[in-house]
Design a protein around this motif. Structure first.
Motif, PDB file in Angstrom:
ATOM      1  N   CYS A  62       0.891  -1.167   0.000  1.00  0.00           N
ATOM      2  CA  CYS A  62       0.000   0.000   0.000  1.00  0.00           C
ATOM      3  C   CYS A  62       0.928   1.216   0.000  1.00  0.00           C
ATOM      4  O   CYS A  62       1.341   1.668  -1.064  1.00  0.00           O
ATOM      5  CB  CYS A  62      -0.898  -0.086   1.230  1.00  0.00           C
ATOM      6  N   SER A  63       1.346   1.714   1.173  1.00  0.00           N
ATOM      7  CA  SER A  63       2.366   2.754   1.184  1.00  0.00           C
ATOM      8  C   SER A  63       3.644   2.169   0.606  1.00  0.00           C
ATOM      9  O   SER A  63       4.006   1.038   0.925  1.00  0.00           O
ATOM     10  CB  SER A  63       2.646   3.226   2.613  1.00  0.00           C
ATOM     11  N   SER A  86      -8.331   7.050   8.696  1.00  0.00           N
ATOM     12  CA  SER A  86      -7.472   5.881   8.682  1.00  0.00           C
ATOM     13  C   SER A  86      -6.019   6.227   8.377  1.00  0.00           C
ATOM     14  O   SER A  86      -5.166   5.352   8.359  1.00  0.00           O
ATOM     15  CB  SER A  86      -7.964   4.813   7.687  1.00  0.00           C
ATOM     16  N   GLY A 137       2.993  -0.302   6.919  1.00  0.00           N
ATOM     17  CA  GLY A 137       2.005  -1.077   7.662  1.00  0.00           C
ATOM     18  C   GLY A 137       1.795  -2.462   7.077  1.00  0.00           C
ATOM     19  O   GLY A 137       1.833  -3.470   7.794  1.00  0.00           O
ATOM     20  N   ALA A 138       1.595  -2.528   5.770  1.00  0.00           N
ATOM     21  CA  ALA A 138       1.340  -3.813   5.124  1.00  0.00           C
ATOM     22  C   ALA A 138       2.540  -4.754   5.289  1.00  0.00           C
ATOM     23  O   ALA A 138       2.381  -5.961   5.481  1.00  0.00           O
ATOM     24  CB  ALA A 138       1.033  -3.609   3.643  1.00  0.00           C
ATOM     25  N   GLU A 182       2.249  -6.185   8.662  1.00  0.00           N
ATOM     26  CA  GLU A 182       1.242  -7.249   8.710  1.00  0.00           C
ATOM     27  C   GLU A 182       1.849  -8.567   8.224  1.00  0.00           C
ATOM     28  O   GLU A 182       1.692  -9.621   8.843  1.00  0.00           O
ATOM     29  CB  GLU A 182       0.053  -6.913   7.796  1.00  0.00           C
ATOM     30  N   THR A 230      -5.229  -4.389   2.982  1.00  0.00           N
ATOM     31  CA  THR A 230      -3.909  -4.994   3.159  1.00  0.00           C
ATOM     32  C   THR A 230      -3.980  -6.236   4.047  1.00  0.00           C
ATOM     33  O   THR A 230      -3.163  -7.140   3.885  1.00  0.00           O
ATOM     34  CB  THR A 230      -2.930  -3.987   3.803  1.00  0.00           C
ATOM     35  N   ASP A 276      -3.921  -4.754  14.133  1.00  0.00           N
ATOM     36  CA  ASP A 276      -3.578  -3.773  13.101  1.00  0.00           C
ATOM     37  C   ASP A 276      -3.584  -2.417  13.783  1.00  0.00           C
ATOM     38  O   ASP A 276      -4.640  -1.869  14.102  1.00  0.00           O
ATOM     39  CB  ASP A 276      -4.597  -3.822  11.954  1.00  0.00           C
ATOM     40  N   HIS A 334       4.333   6.302  10.275  1.00  0.00           N
ATOM     41  CA  HIS A 334       3.960   7.397   9.373  1.00  0.00           C
ATOM     42  C   HIS A 334       2.515   7.841   9.597  1.00  0.00           C
ATOM     43  O   HIS A 334       1.992   8.633   8.825  1.00  0.00           O
ATOM     44  CB  HIS A 334       4.189   6.986   7.914  1.00  0.00           C
ATOM     45  N   LYS A 335       1.877   7.308  10.616  1.00  0.00           N
ATOM     46  CA  LYS A 335       0.569   7.825  11.014  1.00  0.00           C
ATOM     47  C   LYS A 335       0.706   8.321  12.453  1.00  0.00           C
ATOM     48  O   LYS A 335       0.864   9.501  12.700  1.00  0.00           O
ATOM     49  CB  LYS A 335      -0.490   6.726  10.937  1.00  0.00           C
TER      50      LYS A 335
HETATM   51  C1  LIG Z   1      -6.359   0.083   8.892  1.00  0.00           C
HETATM   52  C2  LIG Z   1      -5.127   0.051   8.034  1.00  0.00           C
HETATM   53  N1  LIG Z   1      -4.365  -1.066   8.005  1.00  0.00           N
HETATM   54  C3  LIG Z   1      -3.252  -1.141   7.243  1.00  0.00           C
HETATM   55  C4  LIG Z   1      -2.841  -0.092   6.439  1.00  0.00           C
HETATM   56  C5  LIG Z   1      -1.630  -0.259   5.557  1.00  0.00           C
HETATM   57  O1  LIG Z   1      -0.566   0.562   5.904  1.00  0.00           O
HETATM   58  P1  LIG Z   1       0.573   0.947   4.855  1.00  0.00           P
HETATM   59  O2  LIG Z   1      -0.034   1.824   3.825  1.00  0.00           O
HETATM   60  O3  LIG Z   1       1.589   1.659   5.668  1.00  0.00           O
HETATM   61  O4  LIG Z   1       1.100  -0.298   4.268  1.00  0.00           O
HETATM   62  C6  LIG Z   1      -3.612   1.084   6.424  1.00  0.00           C
HETATM   63  C7  LIG Z   1      -3.183   2.209   5.571  1.00  0.00           C
HETATM   64  O5  LIG Z   1      -3.883   2.969   5.020  1.00  0.00           O
HETATM   65  C8  LIG Z   1      -4.777   1.161   7.241  1.00  0.00           C
HETATM   66  O6  LIG Z   1      -5.523   2.260   7.247  1.00  0.00           O
END
Ligand SMILES: Cc1ncc(COP(=O)(O)O)c(C=O)c1O
Lengths: 427, 477
Positions: free
Chosen positions: A308-309, B67, B128-129, B132, B163, B234, B260-261
Motif C-alpha cells: 500500500c504505502s 485511517s 504497515g502492510a 502485517e 492490506t 492492526d 507514518h501515522k
Molecule cells: C487500517 C489500516 N491497516 C493497514 C494499512 C496499511 O498501511 P501501509 O499503507 O503503511 O502499508 C492502512 C493504511 O492505510 C490502514 O488504514
C-alpha cells in the motif's frame, strides 16, 4: 509535550458541545480493566533538550568515524547535488498522503509518472510501477509475478546475489511453497540474473537469457540503475533493482527505493501503485492512480501484492536527481565509478601477495588477501581509519564511487589504502 | 497544468557540473541512447517547485483523511534525520562505529514496548502492510514450531483494510472473512462458527475502521485463544489508544504500528513509512533478523543476527531507519504522558466534529467514537443524486483535503473523518461550517456539488479511460 493547540477553555467548550463531562467519558467504551493499567513512564524533553540529546548521539557517531570508507555492498555513497534534497524537501510533497484525490495531487502524480517513464527508459521495459520498499523486496515481488505468469514454483539464482537479498527471497516466498532451485528446467518460473553481481562483476547475460527462454521461464534481472545508464539493457521480462544510488542518502539502509519494470504483457500481474495519464472534462491531460483492480484495496486476498504505502518520496527524489543529471550526468557518474574501480583494482592488485577477482567490476570488487582477511581488517585497516567488508577469511569486498579520491591529494582514499596495505603487509 | 520535465528538454542543455569522465570499458555492449531530460538547473527548480504547488499536504491545510492520521509532521524531526551522522551511513558498517544510531533504534523499541505492552519490537518493516506480513509470518512460525501444521487460516473482519487479507495470502494463509454486526463490532456468532483448530489467528483493528472501540475485545480474545489461535492487532488506529489501553493487555499477541501515522513521520505522498511489529514474550524467538541488542556490561549496542527460530530477513538491511529516527524524536518530545494526551485530544477532536455534524449528516454508528468516525450520505444520493465523492470534490473548492471516501467497504457512500490532535478548535469549526454549508448546497443546488471541484487545476478525471487506454510511460505514447 508538544503540538497541542487546545487551550483549557476550548477543551471544556468542546466537551460541552459533545455532551460529556470529562475526557475520561470519551473512553468509557474501553473496558476499565485496561484503562486502570499503569503505563511505564518516560519523560518528555523540550526542543532544546532534544537537540542536546541528538548532538550527544551525533558525537558518538563521529567519535568512531572512519576516514576512508570502502564499504558498499548494496548502498553507495554517491554525490547528491544540492538541488535534490532542497526540492524533495518541499513540504507540499513530503506532508501529502498517497495521491487518492487527483485534483489536488497532480504534483506527486506527475512526478511519479516521470519516474515510471525514466525507469522504463533506463531498463528498456514498457511499464514500471511507482516504487516498492527496496531492491530485495522488489526482487521477491518479481519472482511472485513470474510464478503467477508461469504457474511454476521455482526460481534459480544464476550469479552471486547479495546474501541479504537471497534471505529476503526465502522469507517472502517459502510460505507460498516457492523455492530456490539449482538448475534451470521445466519447473523454473524465474531465472534471476544480477547486474553487477554481489562482487561488482559485470557479466554477459546472453547465455542465461537463452537458457531461461528454452525452459519457458521468465528472466528477471536485478540491476543497478547507474550501470543501466551506460550499458545496453538486458532483454529481460522483468527488471528490478535498488535505486538508492539515484540521489538518495544511504540512511543506514533505509529509506531505500525498490523499482520494478516489466514488459507490457505482465502489467496485470504487477504489484503496487501505477500512475497513468488520462483526460478530464476540461480538455486537460492529468494524471491519476490507475490499474487499481490489481491492488489490495479492491482485490483484497486476490491482489497481486499487499503493498500500500511504498517509497513515493524516494521515487520523487530519484526523479529530481535524474532530471538534474540527464543522460550525460548519469553516464558521467557511471564512468567515473568504473574508472575509479579500475584504478583501485589495478593499484591494489599490484601489491605483492594481493590480487583482485578478474573481470570488469562496477564499484564493488574483491581483493584476495595473502593473510586472514578478517584479522587484517580489524588489526590493520581499522587502525588506519579504513572501513571495508570481509567476505571470508581470504577476501575483502571493497567499493568505490565517483566521490572516492584517487591520487595527488593528501587524503586520496585509494592511494591511502594502497599505502596502508603495502606497508602493513610488508611488516 | 504543469508540463512534463521531458517537455523542457533542449539538446545540449545540462545542469550538472561533473568533471569529464575518462574512457572506460564495461565489458558488455554500451547503449546507444538514453532519453532523459536535457535541462538547466533553473528548469529543474521551477518545474518541481510548480509541481509542489499542485499538491496538498498537511502543511497546506486541514487533512481529515480517515485511517491515515494526517497529523502535523514536526520540523525538528526532519532536521534530525537529515544530519550527516545518521543519513550518510553505510548499513554494512561495523556496529561499534554506530553507537549513536543503534542507541536511537534501541530506545525507539523500548519506548514502543512501554506504550503498547510488548516484550519486543522489530523496526524492520517498511510500512504497515509490510508489518502485517511480518506479523503473520511470526504467527506461522509459532504454530509450525509447535508442530501444529494444520493452522492454515487467518480470520479477518469484513471491515478490515484491504492490506489485511492481501497480507494473509502473501504469508501463505487462506483468509476467511468474518461479518460485522450492525453496530460495527465483530459478529461474535460468525467468529465462533469459524473458529476451529485450522485457525492460526484473527486480525483485528481496534478501534476498528469505523472508529469504534471493539467492546467485546475481552471475549474475542478468550475465544480466539481458546481455539489455539493468536490475535493480531492492526495498529493503524493506534492514535486513539496510546496511554489508554495496551493492545498486549487486550490479548493481542502481535501488533504492527504505522510510524507514518501515529508517530508523526510524514507520509511523503505515499511513503516511505515504517511499520514496526511488536510481540509478546513467547513470540520473540521468531522476530526477523537482525534485532538490536544492548550489552549493559560493556555499554555496547549491537545487531544480533543469530536467532535460530527467526522468520528470516524482510528488508535488505534494517528497515527505514531515516523514518524511525523521526519517530524517536517525536516520542522523546512527547514522553509517555504526552502520547496519552495525543490520544485524548485526537478523540476529543473527532467527537467534536461528529457532534457538530450530527442531525445534518447521517452518522450510522451513533455512539462515542474514537479518533475518527464515518458518515454515510446514501440518503443524499437517493434524494439529490449527490455522492460521497461529490462532497469530497466540493470540499476541495473550500480549500480542504477531503476525508477518506468509500472505506470501509461495509458502509455505503461513506466519508471517514479523522481530524487528529494537532488541529485547533478554530480549524475544526471552520471545517464544520463548510460541511454544513455543503449539506445546504446539496438541497438547494445539487448540481453545484455534483460538478465540483470548480477551483481545482483539473476537472473530473476520466478514470475509465485511464484503465482502458493505459498511458503509463511517456516514451510509449
Ligand atoms: C487500517 C489500516 N491497516 C493497514 C494499512 C496499511 O498501511 P501501509 O499503507 O503503511 O502499508 C492502512 C493504511 O492505510 C490502514 O488504514
Amino acid at each position: 509535550m508538544a503540538y497541542f493547540p487546545h487551550t483549557e477553555t476550548e477543551v471544556r467548550q468542546m466537551l460541552e458541545t459533545i455532551g460529556v463531562q470529562s475526557l475520561e467519558e470519551l473512553f468509557a467504551d474501553v473496558p476499565e480493566k485496561y484503562r486502570k493499567e499503569k503505563i511505564e513512564d518516560f519523560p518528555a524533553l523540550n526542543e532544546m533538550e532534544l537537540m542536546a540529546e541528538v548532538n550527544e548521539q551525533r558525537f558518538q557517531q563521529n567519535h568512531f568515524k572512519y576516514d576512508h570508507c570502502f564499504t558498499g555492498a548494496g548502498r553507495y555513497d554517491h554525490f547528491i547535488p544540492a538541488v535534490v534534497p532542497q526540492l524533495a524537501g518541499r513540504s507540499e510533497f513530503y506532508t501529502a498522503y498517497t495521491p487518492y484525490q487527483p485534483e489536488i495531487s497532480q504534483g506527486t502524480l506527475t512526478a511519479i509518472y516521470e519516474f515510471q517513464s525514466m525507469i522504463c527508459e533506463l531498463t528498456g521495459m514498457d511499464v514500471a510501477n511507482a516504487s516498492l520498499y527496496d531492491g530485495a523486496t522488489a526482487l521477491a515481488e518479481a519472482v511472485s509475478m513470474a510464478v503467477t505468469a508461469t504457474g511454476r514454483k521455482e526460481y534459480v539464482i544464476a550469479n552471486p546475489l547479495h546474501p541479504n537479498y537471497a534471505q529476503v527471497l526465502k522469507t517472502y516466498l517459502t510460505p507460498r511453497n516457492i523455492t530456490a532451485g539449482e538448475k534451470i528446467g521445466q519447473s523454473t518460473a524465474a531465472v534471476i540474473f544480477v547486474l553487477p553481481d554481489y562482487h561488482g562483476l559485470i557479466s554477459d547475460w546472453s547465455q542465461v537469457l537463452a537458457e531461461a527462454k528454452a525452459a519457458g521461464a521468465l528472466l528477471i534481472v536485478c540491476a543497478d540503475p547507474l550501470l543501466l545508464s551506460v550499458i545496453e539493457p538486458p532483454q529481460a521480462d522483468i527488471i528490478v533493482g535498488e535505486a538508492q544510488p539515484l540521489g538518495l542518502p544511504m540512511s543506514y539502509g533505509g529509506p531505500a527505493l525498490g523499482f520494478l519494470a516489466a514488459r507490457q504483457n505482465y502489467l496485470r500481474q504487477m504489484p503496487g501503485r501505477i500512475i497513468g495519464r488520462t483526460t478530464d472534462d476540461r480538455g486537460n491531460r492529468p494524471f491519476v492512480l490507475t490499474m487499481q483492480t490489481r491492488e489490495q484495496h479492491i482485490r483484497r486476498e486476490k491482489a497481486t501484492s499487499n503493498i500500500c504505502s511504498n517509497e513515493a518520496l524516494c521515487a520523487l527524489t530519484a526523479t529530481i536527481y535524474m532530471s538534474y543529471m540527464g543522460a550525460s550526468g548519469l553516464q558521467t557518474v557511471a564512468r567515473l565509478c568504473k574508472a575509479n574501480t579500475d584504478y583501485a583494482m589495478q593499484k591494489l592488485g599490484s601489491i605483492p601477495g594481493f590480487s583482485v577477482e578478474p573481470g570488469e567490476h562496477f564499484r564493488d570488487f574483491v581483493l584476495h588477501c595473502p593473510t586472514d582477511a578478517r584479522e587484517f581488517r580489524i588489526n590493520y585497516l581499522h587502525e588506519d581509519g579504513i572501513e571495508a567488508i570481509s567476505l571470508s577469511d581470504k577476501d575483502l569486498l571493497l567499493s568505490v564511487t565517483e566521490k572516492t579520491l584517487r591520487e595527488s591529494t593528501e587524503n586520496s582514499s585509494i592511494d591511502w589504502i594502497y599505502g596502508c596495505l603495502e606497508r602493513e603487509w610488508k611488516n | 497544468m504543469e508540463k512534463l520535465i521531458f517537455e523542457y528538454s533542449r539538446p545540449g542543455r545540462r545542469a550538472h557540473t561533473l568533471p569529464e569522465a575518462p574512457q572506460v570499458n564495461f565489458g558488455v555492449p554500451e547503449r546507444r541512447s538514453l532519453r532523459l531530460p536535457e535541462v538547466s538547473e533553473i528548469d529543474v527548480v521551477r518545474h518541481y517547485t510548480r509541481l509542489s504547488r499542485q499538491n496538498y499536504g498537511v502543511d497546506s491545510g486541514f487533512y481529515p483523511l480517515g485511517s491515515c492520521t494526517m497529523k502535523y509532521n514536526p520540523k525538528i524531526n526532519e532536521q534530525i534525520a537529515a544530519f550527516e551522522e545518521f543519513a550518510i551511513q553505510n548499513p554494512n558498517t561495523d556496529d561499534w562505529r554506530m553507537v549513536g544510531l543503534l542507541r536511537i533504534l534501541y530506545e525507539t523499541e523500548k519506548m514502543l514496548c512501554k506504550i503498547f505492552g510488548y516484550a519486543a519490537f522489530t523496526l524492520q518493516p517498511a510500512a504497515g502492510a509490510h508489518g502485517e506480513f511480518t506479523g503473520l509470518l511470526i504467527i506461522r512460525a509459532y504454530h509450525l514450531d509447535r508442530g501444529d501444521t494444520r493452522r492454515v487460516k487467518i480470520l479477518v473482519p469484513d471491515a478490515a483494510h484491504g492490506t489485511n487479507p492481501a497480507s494473509c495470502t502473501m504469508a501463505g494463509f487462506k483468509q476467511v472473512t468474518i461479518k460485522s454486526m450492525p453496530d460495527g463490532g465483530v459478529d461474535i456468532e460468525d467468529l465462533k462458527k469459524n473458529l476451529d483448530d485450522t485457525v492460526a489467528g484473527f486480525m483485528l483493528t481496534n478501534p476498528n475502521t469505523l472508529g469504534l472501540f471493539e467492546k467485546n475485545i475481552a471475549e474475542i480474545s478468550e475465544l480466539v485463544h481458546a481455539a489455539g489461535g493468536l490475535l493480531y492487532y492492526d495498529g493503524a488506529n493506534a492514535n486513539a489508544t496510546m496511554g489508554i489501553a495496551k493492545p498486549a493487555s487486550m490479548g493481542f499477541d502481535v501488533c504492527h504500528l504505522n510510524l507514518h501515522k501515529t508517530f508523526s513521520t510524514p507520509h511523503g505522498g505515499g511513503g516511505p513509512g515504517s511499520g514496526p511489529v511488536g510481540v509478546t514474550e513467547k513470540l520473540k524467538p521468531y522476530l526477523p533478523v537482525p534485532i538490536v541488542e544492548y550489552d549493559v556490561y560493556v555499554n555496547h549496542y549491537f545487531l544480533e543476527d543469530c536467532l535460530p527460530k527467526s522468520i528470516g530477513k524482510v528488508h535488505s538491511f534494517y528497515g527505514n531507519v531515516g523514518v524511525i529516527i523521526k519517530a524517536w524524536a517525536y516520542m522523546k518530545m512527547q514522553g509517555a504522558a504526552g502520547l496519552k494526551k495525543v490520544s485524548e485530544m485526537a478523540v476529543l477532536n473527532a467527537n467534536y466534529i461528529k457532534a457538530r455534524l450530527q442531525g445534518v449528516y447521517d452518522i450510522p454508528y451513533d455512539r462515542v467514537c474514537k479518533h475518527e468516525f464515518v458518515i454515510s450520505v446514501k440518503e443524499f444520493k437517493k434524494q439529490y443524486g449527490v455522492t460521497a465523492a461529490d462532497i469530497a470534490k466540493r470540499l476541495m473548492d473550500y480549500g480542504y483535503h477531503p476525508p477518506t471516501v468509500y472505506f470501509p467497504l461495509i458502509v455505503s457512500e461513506c466519508l471517514m473523518i479523522e481530524p487528529t490532535e494537532t488541529e485547533s478548535k478554530q480549524e475544526l469549526d471552520a471545517f464544520c461550517e463548510v460541511m454544513l454549508k455543503i449539506a445546504e448546497e446539496i438541497k438547494t443546488d445539487p448540481e453545484l456539488v455534483r460538478s465540483a471541484p470548480h477551483s481545482a487545476i483539473v476537472g473530473r478525471l476520466d478514470e475509465v479511460k485511464a484503465v482502458k487506454e493505459p498511458d503509463l510511460n511517456y516514451f510509449l505514447c
